[in-house]
Design a protein around this motif. Structure first.
Motif, PDB file in Angstrom:
ATOM      1  N   GLY A  33       0.802  -1.077  -0.003  1.00 57.21           N
ATOM      2  CA  GLY A  33      -0.016  -0.067  -0.011  1.00 57.21           C
ATOM      3  C   GLY A  33       0.816   1.242  -0.077  1.00 57.21           C
ATOM      4  N   THR A  34       1.831   1.101  -0.539  1.00 56.47           N
ATOM      5  CA  THR A  34       2.807   2.469  -0.509  1.00 56.47           C
ATOM      6  C   THR A  34       3.806   2.358  -2.033  1.00 56.47           C
ATOM      7  N   ALA A  35       4.632   3.466  -2.188  1.00 50.98           N
ATOM      8  CA  ALA A  35       5.351   3.641  -3.238  1.00 50.98           C
ATOM      9  C   ALA A  35       6.185   2.296  -3.649  1.00 50.98           C
ATOM     10  N   TYR A  36       6.522   1.645  -2.686  1.00 55.45           N
ATOM     11  CA  TYR A  36       7.472   0.326  -2.765  1.00 55.45           C
ATOM     12  C   TYR A  36       6.627  -0.666  -3.590  1.00 55.45           C
ATOM     13  N   GLU A  37       5.509  -0.755  -3.820  1.00 54.04           N
ATOM     14  CA  GLU A  37       4.825  -1.836  -4.622  1.00 54.04           C
ATOM     15  C   GLU A  37       4.618  -1.203  -6.213  1.00 54.04           C
ATOM     16  N   ASP A  38       4.773   0.133  -6.332  1.00 52.18           N
ATOM     17  CA  ASP A  38       4.425   0.731  -7.678  1.00 52.18           C
ATOM     18  C   ASP A  38       5.220   0.056  -8.591  1.00 52.18           C
ATOM     19  N   VAL A  39       4.345  -0.400  -9.787  1.00 50.79           N
ATOM     20  CA  VAL A  39       5.163  -0.889 -10.857  1.00 50.79           C
ATOM     21  C   VAL A  39       5.939   0.109 -11.740  1.00 50.79           C
ATOM     22  N   THR A  40       5.927   1.334 -11.517  1.00 50.69           N
ATOM     23  CA  THR A  40       6.759   2.386 -12.046  1.00 50.69           C
ATOM     24  C   THR A  40       8.197   2.449 -11.437  1.00 50.69           C
ATOM     25  N   LEU A  41       8.193   2.067 -10.450  1.00 54.47           N
ATOM     26  CA  LEU A  41       9.426   2.195  -9.457  1.00 54.47           C
ATOM     27  C   LEU A  41      10.836   1.759 -10.278  1.00 54.47           C
ATOM     28  N   LEU A 116      -2.615  23.727  -6.872  1.00 52.85           N
ATOM     29  CA  LEU A 116      -2.536  22.864  -5.709  1.00 52.85           C
ATOM     30  C   LEU A 116      -1.496  21.687  -5.824  1.00 52.85           C
ATOM     31  N   ALA A 117      -0.694  21.555  -4.821  1.00 49.52           N
ATOM     32  CA  ALA A 117       0.066  20.418  -4.722  1.00 49.52           C
ATOM     33  C   ALA A 117      -0.259  19.673  -3.496  1.00 49.52           C
ATOM     34  N   TYR A 118      -0.415  18.214  -3.661  1.00 46.44           N
ATOM     35  CA  TYR A 118      -0.781  17.256  -2.484  1.00 46.44           C
ATOM     36  C   TYR A 118       0.488  16.341  -2.370  1.00 46.44           C
ATOM     37  N   LEU A 119       0.537  16.040  -1.218  1.00 48.16           N
ATOM     38  CA  LEU A 119       1.662  14.864  -0.934  1.00 48.16           C
ATOM     39  C   LEU A 119       0.665  13.699   0.089  1.00 48.16           C
ATOM     40  N   GLU A 120       1.330  12.727   0.181  1.00 49.70           N
ATOM     41  CA  GLU A 120       1.063  11.658   1.376  1.00 49.70           C
ATOM     42  C   GLU A 120       2.281  11.325   1.954  1.00 49.70           C
ATOM     43  N   THR A 121       2.326  10.819   3.426  1.00 46.73           N
ATOM     44  CA  THR A 121       3.327  10.272   3.872  1.00 46.73           C
ATOM     45  C   THR A 121       2.881   9.470   5.106  1.00 46.73           C
ATOM     46  N   MET A 122       3.797   8.982   5.674  1.00 48.21           N
ATOM     47  CA  MET A 122       3.532   8.424   7.199  1.00 48.21           C
ATOM     48  C   MET A 122       3.645   9.191   8.379  1.00 48.21           C
ATOM     49  N   PRO A 123       3.033   8.734   9.636  1.00 49.81           N
ATOM     50  CA  PRO A 123       2.924   9.405  10.819  1.00 49.81           C
ATOM     51  C   PRO A 123       4.261   9.711  11.364  1.00 49.81           C
ATOM     52  N   TYR A 124       5.027   8.643  11.255  1.00 46.91           N
ATOM     53  CA  TYR A 124       6.401   8.430  11.754  1.00 46.91           C
ATOM     54  C   TYR A 124       7.365   9.176  11.130  1.00 46.91           C
ATOM     55  N   GLY A 148      -3.655   4.766  -4.502  1.00 45.31           N
ATOM     56  CA  GLY A 148      -3.544   3.400  -4.203  1.00 45.31           C
ATOM     57  C   GLY A 148      -2.540   3.310  -3.227  1.00 45.31           C
ATOM     58  N   HIS A 149      -2.090   4.226  -2.425  1.00 45.51           N
ATOM     59  CA  HIS A 149      -1.075   4.213  -1.120  1.00 45.51           C
ATOM     60  C   HIS A 149      -1.943   4.210   0.032  1.00 45.51           C
ATOM     61  N   TYR A 150      -2.736   3.157   0.209  1.00 49.13           N
ATOM     62  CA  TYR A 150      -3.631   3.111   1.550  1.00 49.13           C
ATOM     63  C   TYR A 150      -2.902   3.005   2.959  1.00 49.13           C
ATOM     64  N   SER A 151      -1.557   2.850   2.700  1.00 50.02           N
ATOM     65  CA  SER A 151      -0.890   2.720   4.107  1.00 50.02           C
ATOM     66  C   SER A 151      -0.403   4.185   4.412  1.00 50.02           C
ATOM     67  N   CYS A 152      -0.413   5.086   3.508  1.00 42.57           N
ATOM     68  CA  CYS A 152       0.104   6.453   3.825  1.00 42.57           C
ATOM     69  C   CYS A 152      -1.143   7.210   4.431  1.00 42.57           C
ATOM     70  N   ASN A 153      -0.941   7.607   5.696  1.00 44.04           N
ATOM     71  CA  ASN A 153      -2.347   8.245   6.271  1.00 44.04           C
ATOM     72  C   ASN A 153      -2.030   9.608   7.086  1.00 44.04           C
ATOM     73  N   VAL A 154      -0.917  10.242   6.299  1.00 43.76           N
ATOM     74  CA  VAL A 154      -0.776  11.733   6.555  1.00 43.76           C
ATOM     75  C   VAL A 154      -0.907  12.453   4.961  1.00 43.76           C
ATOM     76  N   TRP A 155      -1.918  13.410   5.169  1.00 44.19           N
ATOM     77  CA  TRP A 155      -2.431  13.883   3.722  1.00 44.19           C
ATOM     78  C   TRP A 155      -1.864  15.230   3.931  1.00 44.19           C
ATOM     79  N   MET A 156      -1.193  16.021   3.032  1.00 40.27           N
ATOM     80  CA  MET A 156      -0.837  17.555   3.094  1.00 40.27           C
ATOM     81  C   MET A 156      -1.184  18.243   1.650  1.00 40.27           C
TER      82      MET A 156
END
Length: 160
Positions: A33-41, A116-124, A148-156
């Protein structure tokens, strides 16, 4: 040490994929549920060739030590971009390179017509959240678009 920020090249693909995955391993970031799984990596250069899209890398003494990209936010209005895959190796951290990279990305976003710019990250990810706040990003209450990054739960977001 002198560094330079430049656009990604096809030759950078393996190195960029490796250092992004190594940051996940180093910090114990969820891989599902993070960028690690992205096929584009493994195809970052090709992925960031679309219109209004770019990926920058930081190079120092011939070594890639970080990167970040801008792309339209999937599932959102056309004026919203996403700051994507911003990761740095340990040797790049704490030196102001992250702020410099965000400036490059936001300048590109403005020139591409985003408002508008958006990002997602992790709380820790405390250092990352501090950097985002310092560069004008503010927290919002829920996700935007469809990353698709459902494990990222900080949004800015940041108004451009």
């Amino acid at each position: 040490m002198a560094h330079r920020i430049r656009k990604i090249t096809p030759e950078d693909n393996p190195t960029v994929a490796h250092f992004i995955r190594s940051v996940f391993d180093e910090m114990g970031i969820a891989k599902v549920g993070t960028a690690y799984e992205d096929v584009t990596l493994d195809r970052m250069f090709e992925t960031y060739q679309a219109a209004n899209t770019t990926y920058f890398v930081v190079e120092e003494e011939g070594e890639l030590i970080g990167g970040a990209g801008i792309a339209p936010l999937s599932g959102a209005e056309a004026h919203v971009c996403e700051l994507q895959k911003m990761y740095f190796s340990p040797k790049a951290r704490g030196r102001g390179i992250g702020s410099e990279m965000i400036t490059y990305c936001m300048d590109f976003a403005r020139e591409a017509g985003y408002t508008l710019a958006y990002l997602e990250t992790m709380p820790y990810m405390h250092a990352a959240k501090k950097l985002y706040a310092k560069t004008g990003f503010t927290p919002i209450n829920g996700p935007m678009g469809d990353t698709g990054h459902y494990s990222c739960n900080v949004w800015m977001t940041k108004a451009l």
